[in-house]
Design a protein around this motif. Structure first.
Motif, PDB file in Angstrom:
ATOM      1  N   ARG A 230       0.834  -1.209   0.000  1.00 26.01           N
ATOM      2  CA  ARG A 230       0.000   0.000   0.000  1.00 26.01           C
ATOM      3  C   ARG A 230       0.869   1.260   0.000  1.00 26.01           C
ATOM      4  O   ARG A 230       0.546   2.252  -0.659  1.00 26.01           O
ATOM      5  CB  ARG A 230      -0.949  -0.008   1.200  1.00 26.01           C
ATOM      6  CG  ARG A 230      -1.999  -1.109   1.147  1.00 26.01           C
ATOM      7  CD  ARG A 230      -3.164  -0.822   2.088  1.00 26.01           C
ATOM      8  NE  ARG A 230      -2.787  -0.735   3.475  1.00 26.01           N
ATOM      9  CZ  ARG A 230      -2.802  -1.751   4.337  1.00 26.01           C
ATOM     10  NH1 ARG A 230      -3.152  -2.974   3.921  1.00 26.01           N
ATOM     11  NH2 ARG A 230      -2.465  -1.588   5.602  1.00 26.01           N
ATOM     12  N   LYS A 231       1.966   1.221   0.755  1.00 27.63           N
ATOM     13  CA  LYS A 231       2.858   2.372   0.812  1.00 27.63           C
ATOM     14  C   LYS A 231       3.462   2.652  -0.562  1.00 27.63           C
ATOM     15  O   LYS A 231       3.557   3.817  -0.994  1.00 27.63           O
ATOM     16  CB  LYS A 231       3.967   2.122   1.835  1.00 27.63           C
ATOM     17  CG  LYS A 231       4.944   3.289   2.042  1.00 27.63           C
ATOM     18  CD  LYS A 231       5.904   2.950   3.183  1.00 27.63           C
ATOM     19  CE  LYS A 231       6.846   4.124   3.480  1.00 27.63           C
ATOM     20  NZ  LYS A 231       7.868   4.286   2.425  1.00 27.63           N
TER      21      LYS A 231
ATOM     22  N   ARG B  91       0.831   4.237  -2.648  1.00 28.27           N
ATOM     23  CA  ARG B  91       0.583   5.613  -2.206  1.00 28.27           C
ATOM     24  C   ARG B  91       1.695   6.559  -2.667  1.00 28.27           C
ATOM     25  O   ARG B  91       1.439   7.709  -3.028  1.00 28.27           O
ATOM     26  CB  ARG B  91       0.472   5.654  -0.677  1.00 28.27           C
ATOM     27  CG  ARG B  91      -0.010   6.981  -0.120  1.00 28.27           C
ATOM     28  CD  ARG B  91      -0.092   6.954   1.399  1.00 28.27           C
ATOM     29  NE  ARG B  91      -0.966   5.895   1.908  1.00 28.27           N
ATOM     30  CZ  ARG B  91      -1.288   5.757   3.188  1.00 28.27           C
ATOM     31  NH1 ARG B  91      -0.789   6.604   4.095  1.00 28.27           N
ATOM     32  NH2 ARG B  91      -2.081   4.772   3.580  1.00 28.27           N
ATOM     33  N   GLU B  92       2.925   6.062  -2.678  1.00 31.15           N
ATOM     34  CA  GLU B  92       4.062   6.883  -3.098  1.00 31.15           C
ATOM     35  C   GLU B  92       4.188   6.987  -4.619  1.00 31.15           C
ATOM     36  O   GLU B  92       4.939   7.810  -5.125  1.00 31.15           O
ATOM     37  CB  GLU B  92       5.350   6.299  -2.523  1.00 31.15           C
ATOM     38  CG  GLU B  92       5.451   6.389  -1.002  1.00 31.15           C
ATOM     39  CD  GLU B  92       6.660   5.652  -0.460  1.00 31.15           C
ATOM     40  OE1 GLU B  92       7.214   4.793  -1.209  1.00 31.15           O
ATOM     41  OE2 GLU B  92       7.058   5.908   0.684  1.00 31.15           O
TER      42      GLU B  92
ATOM     43  N   ARG C  31     -12.422   7.470   3.905  1.00 27.61           N
ATOM     44  CA  ARG C  31     -11.316   6.941   3.096  1.00 27.61           C
ATOM     45  C   ARG C  31     -10.557   5.844   3.833  1.00 27.61           C
ATOM     46  O   ARG C  31      -9.561   5.324   3.334  1.00 27.61           O
ATOM     47  CB  ARG C  31     -10.363   8.070   2.700  1.00 27.61           C
ATOM     48  CG  ARG C  31     -10.935   8.946   1.606  1.00 27.61           C
ATOM     49  CD  ARG C  31     -10.162  10.223   1.356  1.00 27.61           C
ATOM     50  NE  ARG C  31      -8.718  10.079   1.241  1.00 27.61           N
ATOM     51  CZ  ARG C  31      -7.895  11.077   0.928  1.00 27.61           C
ATOM     52  NH1 ARG C  31      -8.412  12.296   0.686  1.00 27.61           N
ATOM     53  NH2 ARG C  31      -6.603  10.898   0.851  1.00 27.61           N
TER      54      ARG C  31
ATOM     55  N   ASP D 214      -5.572   4.173   3.180  1.00 29.60           N
ATOM     56  CA  ASP D 214      -6.229   5.298   2.515  1.00 29.60           C
ATOM     57  C   ASP D 214      -6.806   4.789   1.193  1.00 29.60           C
ATOM     58  O   ASP D 214      -6.070   4.526   0.239  1.00 29.60           O
ATOM     59  CB  ASP D 214      -5.232   6.430   2.257  1.00 29.60           C
ATOM     60  CG  ASP D 214      -5.878   7.691   1.695  1.00 29.60           C
ATOM     61  OD1 ASP D 214      -7.039   7.627   1.235  1.00 29.60           O
ATOM     62  OD2 ASP D 214      -5.219   8.743   1.704  1.00 29.60           O
TER      63      ASP D 214
ATOM     64  N   ARG E 174      -5.749   6.461  -2.101  1.00 28.99           N
ATOM     65  CA  ARG E 174      -4.348   6.575  -2.524  1.00 28.99           C
ATOM     66  C   ARG E 174      -3.591   5.245  -2.541  1.00 28.99           C
ATOM     67  O   ARG E 174      -2.486   5.183  -3.087  1.00 28.99           O
ATOM     68  CB  ARG E 174      -3.608   7.552  -1.601  1.00 28.99           C
ATOM     69  CG  ARG E 174      -4.175   8.958  -1.585  1.00 28.99           C
ATOM     70  CD  ARG E 174      -3.449   9.832  -0.575  1.00 28.99           C
ATOM     71  NE  ARG E 174      -2.041   9.967  -0.918  1.00 28.99           N
ATOM     72  CZ  ARG E 174      -1.078  10.288  -0.040  1.00 28.99           C
ATOM     73  NH1 ARG E 174      -1.382  10.471   1.231  1.00 28.99           N
ATOM     74  NH2 ARG E 174       0.173  10.419  -0.435  1.00 28.99           N
ATOM     75  N   ASP E 175      -4.160   4.175  -1.967  1.00 27.33           N
ATOM     76  CA  ASP E 175      -3.400   2.950  -1.746  1.00 27.33           C
ATOM     77  C   ASP E 175      -3.625   1.870  -2.800  1.00 27.33           C
ATOM     78  O   ASP E 175      -3.265   0.703  -2.592  1.00 27.33           O
ATOM     79  CB  ASP E 175      -3.725   2.384  -0.359  1.00 27.33           C
ATOM     80  CG  ASP E 175      -3.131   3.235   0.753  1.00 27.33           C
ATOM     81  OD1 ASP E 175      -2.413   4.202   0.440  1.00 27.33           O
ATOM     82  OD2 ASP E 175      -3.399   2.942   1.932  1.00 27.33           O
TER      83      ASP E 175
ATOM     84  N   ASP F 289      -4.047   8.112  -8.129  1.00 26.83           N
ATOM     85  CA  ASP F 289      -4.459   8.767  -6.881  1.00 26.83           C
ATOM     86  C   ASP F 289      -5.779   9.488  -7.166  1.00 26.83           C
ATOM     87  O   ASP F 289      -5.886  10.213  -8.157  1.00 26.83           O
ATOM     88  CB  ASP F 289      -3.377   9.764  -6.460  1.00 26.83           C
ATOM     89  CG  ASP F 289      -3.638  10.421  -5.109  1.00 26.83           C
ATOM     90  OD1 ASP F 289      -4.787  10.838  -4.853  1.00 26.83           O
ATOM     91  OD2 ASP F 289      -2.686  10.536  -4.328  1.00 26.83           O
TER      92      ASP F 289
ATOM     93  N   ALA G 146      -7.464  11.229  -4.597  1.00 31.01           N
ATOM     94  CA  ALA G 146      -7.755  12.082  -3.445  1.00 31.01           C
ATOM     95  C   ALA G 146      -8.450  13.374  -3.865  1.00 31.01           C
ATOM     96  O   ALA G 146      -9.370  13.859  -3.175  1.00 31.01           O
ATOM     97  CB  ALA G 146      -6.465  12.388  -2.686  1.00 31.01           C
TER      98      ALA G 146
END
Length: 267
Positions: free
Chosen positions: A17-18, A21-22, A74, A84, A87-88, A106, A108
């Motif tokens: 997930r990180k 997200r990145e 979220r 999230d 985003r994940d 993303d 968001a």
């Protein structure tokens, strides 16, 4: 930043997930974080949520419901910590008036306070069990996205939604196909047993080498194509229904949860 090269079957769900997200993970999630449940996402305005819930209840094979969020949320504690939804996921699809208007990494900025998230079981989850039993999963072996196909199999209309089933396909020799059926039957919350095997034309699939979603994989002369209900089904349903606004994952690009897959096994 987590590199995609660092992600594999032994990665934690949090690491996957990180990376999403990145923005370092933008590809399919099959084969990542083995042993943990992956989910399909359908995100709808609250005004459409009750109808879609009825549709899921009427069609549990392609739409096995694992969790539903509160409007605007979220996060979802049933799915994981530090999560999230906007985003994940490595790639999302945005739908406007029945068309895929955009694909993003993303969403968001597109989030609204009235959006309700439906988390549906995904067949990537039971692939860990197949591999643990010594079976080869072709799209993982070939580093491809799973092939997915539109079919002629009608769904049960409900809540203003309807359409035809979408399936994923994995080829096996006959003995392994039998074993795969036995194993996946234990996981009804992630599509469970196959819906068809053998002649693809019987379910309206004309050409295995030309999937509607994902990538084609090699199929040997002595192998049987085995088809499972697929969580991309509601994406085609959203298009067919002409939905005004919705968000989903992009096919094959799932949300990896903290839920151990063996917690969903019936026996």
């Amino acid at each position: 930043m987590t590199s995609i090269a660092q992600l594999d079957a032994n990665s934690t769900p949090q690491a996957v997930r990180k990376a999403a997200r990145e923005g370092s993970l933008t590809g399919p999630t099959s084969g990542l974080a083995s042993g943990y449940v992956q989910v399909n996402l359908v995100i709808l305005p609250e005004s459409q949520a009750a109808g879609f819930l009825r549709f899921c209840q009427a069609n549990p094979k392609p739409c096995p419901l694992l969790a539903v969020s509160e409007p605007g949320a979220r996060t979802c504690t049933l799915l994981g910590r530090d999560l999230d939804i906007a985003r994940d996921v490595p790639a999302y699809r945005i739908y406007r008036h029945g068309h895929v208007s955009d694909t993003r990494t993303d969403v968001a900025e597109d989030w609204r306070d009235d959006l309700v998230t439906f988390a549906l079981g995904c067949s990537f989850t039971f692939e860990h069990a197949l591999i643990s039993a010594g079976l080869q999963v072709r799209h993982i072996d070939e580093a491809r996205n799973v092939p997915m196909y539109n079919t002629s199999v009608p769904l049960t209309p409900a809540g203003g939604f309807g359409g035809n089933l979408v399936v994923s396909m994995r080829p096996f020799v006959a003995a392994d196909a039998i074993r795969a059926i036995q194993i996946t039957t234990r996981y009804p919350q992630v599509h469970g047993s196959p819906v068809h095997l053998g002649n693809p034309s019987l379910i309206g699939v004309a050409d295995l080498s030309a999937p509607d979603y994902g990538d084609s994989v090699s199929v040997g002369e002595n192998e049987v194509p085995v088809f499972w209900a697929c969580g991309v089904t509601p994406q085609q349903v959203l298009i067919d229904s002409g939905i005004e606004f919705a968000i989903t994952h992009s096919p094959g690009h799932m949300l990896v949860t903290d839920i151990p897959d063996n917690s969903l096994a019936l026996f």
